[in-house]
Write a protein that holds these residues in place. Structure first.
Motif, PDB file in Angstrom:
ATOM      1  N   ASP A 173       0.841  -1.205   0.000  1.00 49.78           N
ATOM      2  CA  ASP A 173       0.000   0.000   0.000  1.00 49.78           C
ATOM      3  C   ASP A 173       0.877   1.256   0.000  1.00 49.78           C
ATOM      4  O   ASP A 173       0.373   2.362  -0.155  1.00 49.78           O
ATOM      5  CB  ASP A 173      -0.962   0.013   1.212  1.00 49.78           C
ATOM      6  CG  ASP A 173      -0.244  -0.239   2.516  1.00 49.78           C
ATOM      7  OD1 ASP A 173       0.990  -0.117   2.544  1.00 49.78           O
ATOM      8  OD2 ASP A 173      -0.931  -0.571   3.510  1.00 49.78           O
ATOM      9  N   PHE A 174       2.167   1.044   0.191  1.00 46.60           N
ATOM     10  CA  PHE A 174       3.164   2.127   0.171  1.00 46.60           C
ATOM     11  C   PHE A 174       2.909   3.206   1.223  1.00 46.60           C
ATOM     12  O   PHE A 174       3.227   4.365   1.018  1.00 46.60           O
ATOM     13  CB  PHE A 174       3.297   2.749  -1.239  1.00 46.60           C
ATOM     14  CG  PHE A 174       3.788   1.760  -2.255  1.00 46.60           C
ATOM     15  CD1 PHE A 174       5.094   1.269  -2.191  1.00 46.60           C
ATOM     16  CD2 PHE A 174       2.951   1.297  -3.256  1.00 46.60           C
ATOM     17  CE1 PHE A 174       5.539   0.344  -3.121  1.00 46.60           C
ATOM     18  CE2 PHE A 174       3.400   0.379  -4.180  1.00 46.60           C
ATOM     19  CZ  PHE A 174       4.692  -0.120  -4.124  1.00 46.60           C
ATOM     20  N   PHE A 175       2.257   2.790   2.365  1.00 45.75           N
ATOM     21  CA  PHE A 175       2.148   3.730   3.483  1.00 45.75           C
ATOM     22  C   PHE A 175       3.468   3.684   4.245  1.00 45.75           C
ATOM     23  O   PHE A 175       3.557   3.175   5.347  1.00 45.75           O
ATOM     24  CB  PHE A 175       0.984   3.348   4.407  1.00 45.75           C
ATOM     25  CG  PHE A 175      -0.362   3.711   3.871  1.00 45.75           C
ATOM     26  CD1 PHE A 175      -0.623   5.018   3.454  1.00 45.75           C
ATOM     27  CD2 PHE A 175      -1.376   2.777   3.781  1.00 45.75           C
ATOM     28  CE1 PHE A 175      -1.869   5.364   2.977  1.00 45.75           C
ATOM     29  CE2 PHE A 175      -2.621   3.126   3.291  1.00 45.75           C
ATOM     30  CZ  PHE A 175      -2.867   4.419   2.881  1.00 45.75           C
ATOM     31  N   ASP A 176       4.466   4.138   3.615  1.00 42.21           N
ATOM     32  CA  ASP A 176       5.813   4.076   4.180  1.00 42.21           C
ATOM     33  C   ASP A 176       6.445   5.433   3.935  1.00 42.21           C
ATOM     34  O   ASP A 176       5.777   6.366   3.477  1.00 42.21           O
ATOM     35  CB  ASP A 176       6.595   2.960   3.469  1.00 42.21           C
ATOM     36  CG  ASP A 176       7.663   2.393   4.366  1.00 42.21           C
ATOM     37  OD1 ASP A 176       8.254   3.159   5.142  1.00 42.21           O
ATOM     38  OD2 ASP A 176       7.890   1.166   4.302  1.00 42.21           O
ATOM     39  N   ASP A 177       7.705   5.503   4.207  1.00 40.31           N
ATOM     40  CA  ASP A 177       8.386   6.750   3.908  1.00 40.31           C
ATOM     41  C   ASP A 177       8.433   6.931   2.381  1.00 40.31           C
ATOM     42  O   ASP A 177       8.989   6.088   1.662  1.00 40.31           O
ATOM     43  CB  ASP A 177       9.795   6.695   4.506  1.00 40.31           C
ATOM     44  CG  ASP A 177      10.559   7.958   4.186  1.00 40.31           C
ATOM     45  OD1 ASP A 177       9.922   9.027   4.187  1.00 40.31           O
ATOM     46  OD2 ASP A 177      11.777   7.874   3.931  1.00 40.31           O
ATOM     47  N   LEU A 196       7.384  -3.481 -11.642  1.00 43.19           N
ATOM     48  CA  LEU A 196       5.947  -3.201 -11.644  1.00 43.19           C
ATOM     49  C   LEU A 196       5.519  -3.004 -10.179  1.00 43.19           C
ATOM     50  O   LEU A 196       5.498  -3.959  -9.395  1.00 43.19           O
ATOM     51  CB  LEU A 196       5.170  -4.369 -12.264  1.00 43.19           C
ATOM     52  CG  LEU A 196       3.665  -4.340 -12.085  1.00 43.19           C
ATOM     53  CD1 LEU A 196       3.040  -3.096 -12.710  1.00 43.19           C
ATOM     54  CD2 LEU A 196       3.022  -5.586 -12.683  1.00 43.19           C
ATOM     55  N   ALA A 197       5.226  -1.751  -9.816  1.00 40.60           N
ATOM     56  CA  ALA A 197       4.794  -1.452  -8.440  1.00 40.60           C
ATOM     57  C   ALA A 197       3.272  -1.402  -8.414  1.00 40.60           C
ATOM     58  O   ALA A 197       2.667  -0.608  -9.133  1.00 40.60           O
ATOM     59  CB  ALA A 197       5.372  -0.132  -7.975  1.00 40.60           C
ATOM     60  N   ILE A 198       2.686  -2.289  -7.647  1.00 35.68           N
ATOM     61  CA  ILE A 198       1.209  -2.306  -7.567  1.00 35.68           C
ATOM     62  C   ILE A 198       0.797  -1.871  -6.152  1.00 35.68           C
ATOM     63  O   ILE A 198       1.104  -2.550  -5.169  1.00 35.68           O
ATOM     64  CB  ILE A 198       0.626  -3.695  -7.879  1.00 35.68           C
ATOM     65  CG1 ILE A 198       1.073  -4.138  -9.281  1.00 35.68           C
ATOM     66  CG2 ILE A 198      -0.891  -3.673  -7.788  1.00 35.68           C
ATOM     67  CD1 ILE A 198       0.625  -5.538  -9.656  1.00 35.68           C
ATOM     68  N   GLN A 199       0.141  -0.748  -6.120  1.00 30.14           N
ATOM     69  CA  GLN A 199      -0.325  -0.223  -4.824  1.00 30.14           C
ATOM     70  C   GLN A 199      -1.751  -0.727  -4.584  1.00 30.14           C
ATOM     71  O   GLN A 199      -2.663  -0.440  -5.367  1.00 30.14           O
ATOM     72  CB  GLN A 199      -0.327   1.304  -4.858  1.00 30.14           C
ATOM     73  CG  GLN A 199      -0.685   1.925  -3.541  1.00 30.14           C
ATOM     74  CD  GLN A 199      -0.699   3.442  -3.619  1.00 30.14           C
ATOM     75  OE1 GLN A 199      -1.080   4.011  -4.642  1.00 30.14           O
ATOM     76  NE2 GLN A 199      -0.263   4.084  -2.555  1.00 30.14           N
ATOM     77  N   VAL A 200      -1.915  -1.506  -3.538  1.00 34.25           N
ATOM     78  CA  VAL A 200      -3.262  -1.998  -3.205  1.00 34.25           C
ATOM     79  C   VAL A 200      -3.796  -1.143  -2.046  1.00 34.25           C
ATOM     80  O   VAL A 200      -3.192  -1.067  -0.987  1.00 34.25           O
ATOM     81  CB  VAL A 200      -3.223  -3.483  -2.807  1.00 34.25           C
ATOM     82  CG1 VAL A 200      -4.621  -3.970  -2.445  1.00 34.25           C
ATOM     83  CG2 VAL A 200      -2.651  -4.330  -3.919  1.00 34.25           C
TER      84      VAL A 200
END
Lengths: 284, 633
Positions: A173-177, A196-200
């Motif tokens: 979900d890329f809730f990161d820095d 391939l970056a997949i944000q769920v």
């Protein structure tokens, strides 16, 4: 994670229906093209038949002969647990990872799985056998999302394991820095990986409900925040869009793909849409 | 502004609905998970700003809309007073009895003069119509020039029908009728005559010939006897001389100390002399002169007013400590004391008596405490009792069979007993042989005869040994003390060597018990000033009920210095009499009566305002909705 195998297979078969080519070409001994002979070229690759006809030396060119490595990197931090009535982020991410693994196996490629939260805590090394798929889904089924996420720490370990070029599918979900995420994407591309970056994301993480008062609990930090969403909704969505756009633009600039999947939407539709698009772009 | 349907204001309850919704929406937070709250944290401040700007005005507008809607249903209107012109119809008795000649003029002439005088008192806008009546009602052009002599019988029954007809015909007008008559030999019963004044806007104005044979003497015997419930009693005799007319009205005015006036009109029943009439005034605690006077001086021969000095009642509060409550009230130690004090209340001293089987916390509520057969009272209570006694409270001790040696010691220790009481009782009959007539408590018993304490025969007395500082007020033969008294600082202690109940003594049966005990109570009671009450005076009938019936024609008059009380009194009088405002105001001030009203309803303006608000609400709601449902791509 019942019937993860069937689910993954069903997904992939659905995706590949009507398409007879893999989106990831170049993994067989297939002839590609001719070029003129230059000094120092391997004489074994000279096309002597063509020389007989044209009296000119041409070298046969082939696509890559090695099998493709598909590195599936999945975020297992607590934030992936978010769920609504018809949307389960973790389930969605697991199905997506499984589908990618099956796709790779089906095409004869070697999928690998990396699971991380604060660190890289689980991995299945790349192999092209069919059992590999079962190893991956077994590992996924055993995993429960927990802890905070730190992709910087996680990839520090992962870089040693993905030295060989391949396709990196990063599901999170890329809730990161943000800076760290962007930096990692750049590094992966720089190493020659096809990224391939997949944000769920949960539907409420993309767009707040229309009205109501809620106390939101941050799954990673356990912080709480009381919000009247009606008043905040528009601004929230604007910020989320800006955040996502930043990832997309960066990815575009470095030549990788960045997708956002809403966990309430159909995985088949999202995946099909993306893979077809990729097929169109791929060289024939 | 007035509301024509004020009951509709109940709809304001609906205001609670949006408030409730708003509060519910703003106070209940549902818990939910989210991946990260970082965006929410960033925007928290902005959230409150937006809420303040959008939600609160919208809520206020919705509340205002509901209020206006309720007001619309209540039909608000400006009621503008529009005084109607008063039409006064003067009916003058033209029957034969009105031809009776007087000193100067006949009754008919006097009636005309009276009518002329009355017309001058009215305002210039008043329209007058003049009629004469006997067995028929005939119009007159004016009050002059009618030469026809009076004749026939006065038919007031017919006049009443005529009045009713006139009222029906002129129901939209502000009508007033004055009937000037000697009211002699009329065919209308007394009751109907009295009703005439109350049911119709009619004033009966008697025209009386002053003759030696037609007068009354007010022989007033006003007393200040006081009744606990009824108040102070005034009663008077009216000795009528001559042939007093039936239904003759006698307006009586009582001027109370302080200048307040009460007016009461009596209708004479036709008898030669009236029975004693009495009435009561409640809540009268002022000292001073009260004056009772007949307002119609013309027809009184003498004594048209009398004055009497009023003494305010003295209120005393007694606590009777009942040490041995009996099964029936007669068996109670305090029963006879209660009766004595209640009877005493009819005099100037008003006793408020409370009987308790224990000593309460608040002793200062009482002026006298009588310990009747006290058993065991703890030292703490006795200490309080002693403090109270020393501050001025009067203590009376009537020992009984529960009295013990321990109690004796404790009482002495607390400084409460003026004498040492032996528990052993001495059998009698005994006679009272000596008493101190110079002592204020017993000064009543100076006289011989019925007030002679020697007549008392007492049984079962205690042996009493007075303390050094105590005085013996009365003693049996052989100088055995009966009553011992002592002053303790401001308070008085008295001890009676006789129980006060019927079981142990014959006291209650003695005729002297009542005056003796009354005197003892009054002497020992704490002396304190009475608070002046600001309560209103009220006339009471003989039965103790408010005398507000129309027949009694009670009227409260305004005192010049108390004009601020006027409206209250009138409104209360109206309420108590159950009369319409109109008829009551007739009596007070005819210029204020029968004011018409014009309504200017304002609902169209409210409706326009409501529509404007609805438009604003719609726009704001739309704005809010846009914020809630943004167009996403």
């Amino acid at each position: 994670m019942d019937n993860l195998e069937l689910v993954a297979r069903g997904l992939v078969e659905g995706v590949l229906q009507g398409s007879h080519r893999s989106p990831y070409l170049g993994h067989s001994l297939e002839f590609d093209s001719h070029r003129q002979y230059h000094h120092g070229d391997d004489l074994r690759h000279i096309n002597w038949n063509l020389y007989a006809r044209s009296k000119k030396l041409f070298i046969k060119q082939f696509r890559a002969e090695t099998e493709l490595k598909l590195y599936i990197t999945l975020d297992t931090s607590a934030s992936m647990k978010t769920r609504r009535e018809n949307a389960n982020k973790w389930k969605y991410a697991v199905r997506l990872a499984s589908a990618m693994a099956w796709l790779a196996v089906r095409m004869g490629d070697a999928p690998a799985l990396f699971l991380y939260d604060e660190t890289l805590h689980e991995w299945v090394p790349p192999r092209s056998s069919k059992n590999q798929f079962f190893d991956i889904i077994d590992t996924l089924a055993k995993t429960t999302p927990a802890n905070k996420s730190s992709n910087k720490e996680a990839f520090r370990g992962a870089f040693d394991l993905i030295k060989r070029k391949g396709v990196v599918v990063w599901i999170s979900d890329f809730f990161d820095d943000d800076e760290s995420t962007l930096s990692l994407l750049s590094q992966l591309c720089a190493f020659g990986h096809d990224v391939l970056a997949i944000q769920v994301l949960d539907p409420w993480e993309i767009e707040l409900p229309k009205s109501g008062a809620y106390e939101f609990i941050d799954l990673e930090s356990n912080e709480r925040k009381k919000v009247d969403v009606g008043a905040l909704r528009e601004l929230y969505q604007q910020r989320v869009n800006e955040w996502r756009t930043r990832f997309e633009q960066h990815s575009q600039s470095i030549g990788c793909d960045f997708l956002t999947f809403n966990s309430s939407e159909s995985l088949v539709d999202n995946l099909t849409k993306y893979l077809l698009k990729r097929l169109e772009k791929a060289p024939r | 502004m007035s509301l024509l349907f004020i009951g509709m204001l109940g709809g304001l309850v609906a205001l609670g609905a949006p408030l409730l919704v708003h509060m519910m929406r703003n106070t209940t937070f549902k818990e939910t998970d989210i991946g990260s709250i970082r965006f929410l944290t960033e925007m928290q401040k902005v959230s409150y700003q937006i809420k303040n700007l959008v939600n609160i005005p919208l809520l206020l507008i919705r509340l205002l809309m509901i209020t206006i809607l309720v007001l619309l249903f209540s039909r608000p209107a400006f009621l503008i007073d529009k005084p109607k012109d008063v039409e006064v119809t003067i009916l003058i008795d033209h029957s034969l009895s009105m031809s009776v000649p007087g000193n100067k003029n006949s009754l008919w002439q006097r009636a005309l003069e009276k009518a002329r005088a009355l017309t001058k008192q009215k305002s210039l806008e008043t329209k007058f119509r003049f009629y004469r009546f006997a067995d028929d009602v005939t119009a007159m052009d004016d009050l002059n020039g009618l030469k026809t002599p009076p004749r026939g019988r006065s038919d007031l029954r017919m006049v009443r029908h005529w009045l009713e007809g006139a009222m029906r015909r002129g129901k939209d007008k502000n009508l007033e009728f004055w009937i000037l008559s000697d009211f002699q030999h009329t065919n209308l019963p007394d009751q109907a005559m009295a009703e005439l004044e109350t049911s119709l806007p009619v004033k009966l104005i008697p025209i009386i010939q002053h003759e030696p044979n037609n007068f009354a003497i007010l022989s007033t015997t006003m007393t200040d006897r006081r009744h606990e419930e009824k108040g102070i009693e005034f009663h008077f005799d009216l000795l009528a001389q001559g042939d007093l007319k039936k239904n003759r009205s006698w307006p009586l005015q009582l001027t109370l100390p302080g200048g307040r006036k009460l007016k009461k009109t009596f209708f004479h029943t036709g008898a030669k002399s009236w029975p004693v009439r009495q009435f009561y005034v409640k809540n009268l605690n002022e000292r001073g002169l009260a004056k009772l006077e007949w307002l119609d001086e013309d027809d009184l021969y003498a004594d048209h007013h009398v004055s009497i000095a009023l003494t305010p009642p003295i209120g005393r509060r007694a606590l009777l400590y009942n040490g041995e409550p009996g099964k029936t009230r007669f068996e109670n130690e305090t029963f006879y004391l209660e009766k004595i004090l209640k009877i005493t209340s009819t005099q100037l001293i008003n006793w408020h008596v409370k009987t308790l089987p224990f000593l309460p916390e608040q002793l200062d509520d009482y002026d006298v405490i009588a310990l009747c057969n006290p058993g065991d009272i703890n030292e703490e209570k006795l200490k309080k009792l002693s403090d109270w006694n020393q501050r001025g409270g009067g203590l009376l001790i009537f020992p009984g069979d529960l009295w013990s040696g321990d109690m004796n010691i404790k009482m002495h220790k607390s400084g409460l007993a003026p004498a040492n009481i032996q528990s052993q009782q001495v059998h009698v009959p005994r006679l009272v042989s000596w008493w101190n007539t110079s002592h204020p408590a017993l000064s009543l018993f100076k006289q011989d005869g019925t007030h002679h304490l020697e007549n008392m025969v007492l049984q079962e007395a205690f042996e009493v040994k007075p303390d050094q500082n105590a005085a013996i007020l009365a003693a049996f033969d052989e100088d055995r003390p009966l009553i011992v008294s002592r002053k303790q600082k401001k308070g008085i202690q008295m001890l009676m060597a006789q129980p006060v109940d019927r079981e142990w003594s014959d006291n209650p049966t003695e005729t002297l018990t009542l005056p003796l005990f009354r005197e003892l109570f009054e002497y020992s009671a704490r002396k304190r000033e009475l608070n002046k009450t600001n309560k209103r005076f009220r006339l009471m009938s003989d039965e103790g009920k408010p005398d507000w019936n129309p027949e009694a024609d009670l009227l409260l008059l305004e005192h010049p210095s108390e004009s601020d009380l006027r409206s209250t009194e009138i409104s209360e009088a109206i309420r108590l009499m159950g009369l319409s405002k109109q008829s009551q105001l007739d009596e007070i001030d005819s210029s204020e009566m029968k004011k018409g009203t014009v309504e200017h309803e304002i609902w169209p303006w409210l409706l326009i305002f409501l529509l404007v608000l609805a438009l604003i609400e719609m726009i704001m709601g739309e704005r809010k909705n846009k914020k809630l449902h943004p167009v996403t791509t």
